[in-house]
Design a protein around this motif. Structure first.
Motif, PDB file in Angstrom:
ATOM      1  N   SER A  22      45.012  74.359  22.261  1.00  0.00           N
ATOM      2  CA  SER A  22      45.223  74.516  23.576  1.00  0.00           C
ATOM      3  C   SER A  22      44.212  75.105  24.487  1.00  0.00           C
ATOM      4  CB  SER A  22      46.656  75.631  23.799  1.00  0.00           C
ATOM      5  OG  SER A  22      46.617  75.991  24.980  1.00  0.00           O
ATOM      6  N   LEU A  23      43.531  76.234  23.868  1.00  0.00           N
ATOM      7  CA  LEU A  23      42.389  76.890  24.203  1.00  0.00           C
ATOM      8  C   LEU A  23      41.128  75.846  24.400  1.00  0.00           C
ATOM      9  CD1 LEU A  23      42.715  80.468  22.694  1.00  0.00           C
ATOM     10  CD2 LEU A  23      42.908  79.959  25.238  1.00  0.00           C
ATOM     11  N   GLN A  25      41.126  72.741  24.741  1.00  0.00           N
ATOM     12  CA  GLN A  25      41.360  71.788  25.605  1.00  0.00           C
ATOM     13  C   GLN A  25      40.963  72.231  27.056  1.00  0.00           C
ATOM     14  OE1 GLN A  25      44.578  68.526  24.345  1.00  0.00           O
ATOM     15  NE2 GLN A  25      45.239  70.222  25.540  1.00  0.00           N
ATOM     16  N   GLN A  26      41.254  73.695  27.374  1.00  0.00           N
ATOM     17  CA  GLN A  26      41.106  74.230  28.487  1.00  0.00           C
ATOM     18  C   GLN A  26      39.558  74.591  28.636  1.00  0.00           C
ATOM     19  OE1 GLN A  26      43.995  77.219  29.626  1.00  0.00           O
ATOM     20  NE2 GLN A  26      44.919  76.616  27.704  1.00  0.00           N
ATOM     21  N   GLU A 304      48.383  78.899  27.254  1.00  0.00           N
ATOM     22  CA  GLU A 304      48.326  78.847  28.461  1.00  0.00           C
ATOM     23  C   GLU A 304      48.193  80.145  29.011  1.00  0.00           C
ATOM     24  OE1 GLU A 304      52.047  77.194  30.156  1.00  0.00           O
ATOM     25  OE2 GLU A 304      51.684  75.058  29.211  1.00  0.00           O
ATOM     26  N   GLY A 307      44.531  81.062  28.529  1.00  0.00           N
ATOM     27  CA  GLY A 307      43.989  80.545  29.450  1.00  0.00           C
ATOM     28  C   GLY A 307      43.707  81.013  30.945  1.00  0.00           C
ATOM     29  N   GLU A 308      44.773  81.358  31.378  1.00  0.00           N
ATOM     30  CA  GLU A 308      45.077  82.018  32.657  1.00  0.00           C
ATOM     31  C   GLU A 308      44.301  83.474  32.824  1.00  0.00           C
ATOM     32  OE1 GLU A 308      48.453  82.896  36.129  1.00  0.00           O
ATOM     33  OE2 GLU A 308      48.972  81.944  34.362  1.00  0.00           O
ATOM     34  N   ARG A 311      40.529  83.185  32.642  1.00  0.00           N
ATOM     35  CA  ARG A 311      40.100  82.402  34.005  1.00  0.00           C
ATOM     36  C   ARG A 311      40.128  83.831  35.049  1.00  0.00           C
ATOM     37  NH1 ARG A 311      42.690  77.947  32.244  1.00  0.00           N
ATOM     38  NH2 ARG A 311      44.569  78.465  33.144  1.00  0.00           N
TER      39      ARG A 311
END
Length: 380
Positions: A22-23, A25-26, A304, A307-308, A311
Motif C-alpha cells: 500500500s505504501l 503504491q502511494q 491508507e 499515507g495520509e 503527506r
C-alpha cells in the motif's frame, strides 16, 4: 538494508507485506525487515473472506489470488452428519460471494511479487532488538548492530511481537485450555470439494476445508496435540468428529503442526510513531477463519492512514485507524470465542445446543447475519 526510510515494517507475513505494498503504491519509501532467512512455506491460514478480497483490490493482488484459489460458496456447521447451520454466501452484495481457499504461503508469495514489482524488497534476516522514538521518528536497532531511522514503524511481527513489547503496549487476554492440531491432507470420501465444514463434537471441533491441488485443511482442538500429526492421528479425529454415513479416509498427511491459541487484544494500537497490525495486535481461535483476514484488513486501513499522515503531517489518520480497527478486533475475538465455545460444549448440553442452533438456522435473518459476520462484510 536502508539506514533511513519513511516507514519501517517489522514482519514479512501477509499483514506486513500488504502494508508495504500500500505504501509503495502511494510512492513512499518503505523498508520491510524479517527475522527469518526466508519466507515460511507452510500453509497455516487458508481462508480469505469477501471483505478481505475487497480491501486488497486497490493493492492489485485480488485477481491473482482469486484465480489461484478455490471458491467456496458455502460454510456449514454440522454435528456429524446432521446439518445444524447452513450458510450460503452466494447472495451477499459483493463481487466475491464465497470464501477463497488459498494457502497463506501463496498469499505471501503474491503480495511479495507485487511489492517487488513496485521496487520494494524484504531485508532478511534482521532481528529487532530495540527501538527508540522521538517527535520526528523511530530508530530501530537490529541484532547485527545496524540501525534504521524511520518516520513511522509498523509492528506486524506476530503474537510474540518484539515491537509491541519494546513500545510498552500490553496484550490483554488469556489462553484456551486446548491445543490445536493442524494438518494438510489428501483424503477421499465424506466431504465436498467446494465447501468449508465445521463439525461440532463433545470431543472438540474439527474444521475440514478444501485447498488448491486436491488437498484438504484439517484444524481440530485437542487436549495435547502431537508435534507432527500422522495419518493415524488425523484419521481418528475424523472418525470421532467427522461424517459417519460416508467416513473420510485419510490417505496422506502432506504437512502438519500444532499450536496453542490465545485470545488477546493489544491495549493500544499505537504508541507515538509505532503502530501495530495483525497478530501483533490481536489473536484468537481459528474458528471461523478470521485471523489472517483481520490482519489484512488492518493492513489496508493502516496503509491508507500512514499515507495520509506522511503527506499531511497530521496524527489524526493514525488515531482513526486505531479507533476503527481495535473494536473490530474485539468483535472478531468474541465471535471466534463463541464459535469455539459452541463447538466444544459438553456431551450433556449437546442435544440442547443442536436444537437451539437448528431453530435459529430456519430464520433467514440469523443465516444472513452469520454470513455477513463470517464474510467480514459487517466491517465495511
Amino acid at each position: 538494508m536502508n539506514t533511513s526510510t519513511d516507514v519501517l515494517v517489522i514482519g514479512a507475513g501477509p499483514t506486513g507485506l500488504a502494508v508495504a505494498v500500500s505504501l509503495a503504491q502511494q510512492g513512499f519509501d518503505v523498508t520491510v525487515a524479517d527475522d527469518q532467512a526466508e519466507g515460511d512455506n507452510t500453509s497455516r491460514a487458508a481462508a480469505v473472506h469477501a471483505r478481505t478480497l475487497e480491501v486488497l483490490e486497490p493493492l492489485g493482488v485480488t485477481a491473482t489470488m482469486t484465480a489461484r484459489g478455490i471458491h467456496s460458496p458455502r460454510f456449514t456447521i454440522r454435528d456429524r452428519d446432521r446439518v445444524l447451520v447452513p450458510v450460503d454466501f452466494r447472495r451477499l452484495p459483493t463481487a466475491y460471494p464465497y470464501t477463497l481457499m488459498i494457502s497463506q504461503a501463496d498469499t505471501e508469495r503474491i503480495l511479495l511479487a507485487r511489492l517487488e514489482a513496485l521496487g520494494g524488497r524484504v531485508a532478511r534476516p534482521y532481528r529487532l532488538v530495540g527501538l527508540e522514538q522521538d517527535g520526528e521518528g523511530v530508530t530501530a536497532a537490529f541484532d547485527d548492530g545496524s540501525q534504521v531511522r524511520a518516520r513511522y514503524l509498523v509492528g506486524a511481527d506476530g503474537m510474540h511481537s518484539t515491537v509491541r513489547e519494546q513500545a510498552g503496549i500490553g496484550f490483554t487476554g488469556g489462553t484456551y485450555a486446548e491445543s490445536f492440531s493442524l494438518a494438510d491432507v489428501r483424503l477421499r470420501g465424506g466431504v465436498p470439494a467446494d465447501e468449508v465444514e465445521l463439525f461440532f463434537s463433545p470431543e472438540g471441533l474439527v474444521v475440514v476445508a478444501p485447498l488448491p491441488g486436491g488437498a484438504f485443511r484439517i484444524v481440530a482442538t485437542v487436549d495435547q496435540a502431537p508435534d507432527k500429526p500422522d495419518v493415524a492421528f488425523v484419521q481418528r479425529l475424523l472418525d470421532l468428529r467427522g461424517p459417519a454415513k460416508e467416513p473420510v479416509v485419510i490417505e496422506e498427511v502432506v504437512w502438519g503442526s500444532r499450536f496453542r491459541v490465545h485470545h488477546r487484544v493489544a491495549d493500544s494500537y499505537r504508541a507515538g510513531r509505532v503502530v501495530l497490525a495483525g497478530d501483533a495486535a490481536h489473536v484468537h481461535s481459528p474458528a471461523g477463519g478470521q485471523g489472517m483476514n483481520a490482519g489484512l484488513q488492518d493492513a489496508a486501513a493502516l496503509g491508507e492512514a500512514l499515507g495520509e499522515a506522511l503527506r499531511t503531517g497530521a496524527e489524526g489518520p493514525l488515531d482513526g485507524y486505531a479507533a476503527r480497527r481495535r473494536p473490530a478486533a474485539e468483535q472478531v475475538v468474541r465471535f471466534a470465542g463463541r464459535l469455539t465455545g459452541l463447538a466444544t460444549v459438553g456431551r450433556r448440553w449437546r442435544p440442547l445446543r443442536n436444537v437451539l442452533l437448528r431453530m435459529l438456522a430456519v430464520l433467514p435473518v440469523f443465516r444472513k447475519r452469520l454470513a455477513w459476520r463470517l464474510s467480514g462484510l459487517v466491517y465495511r
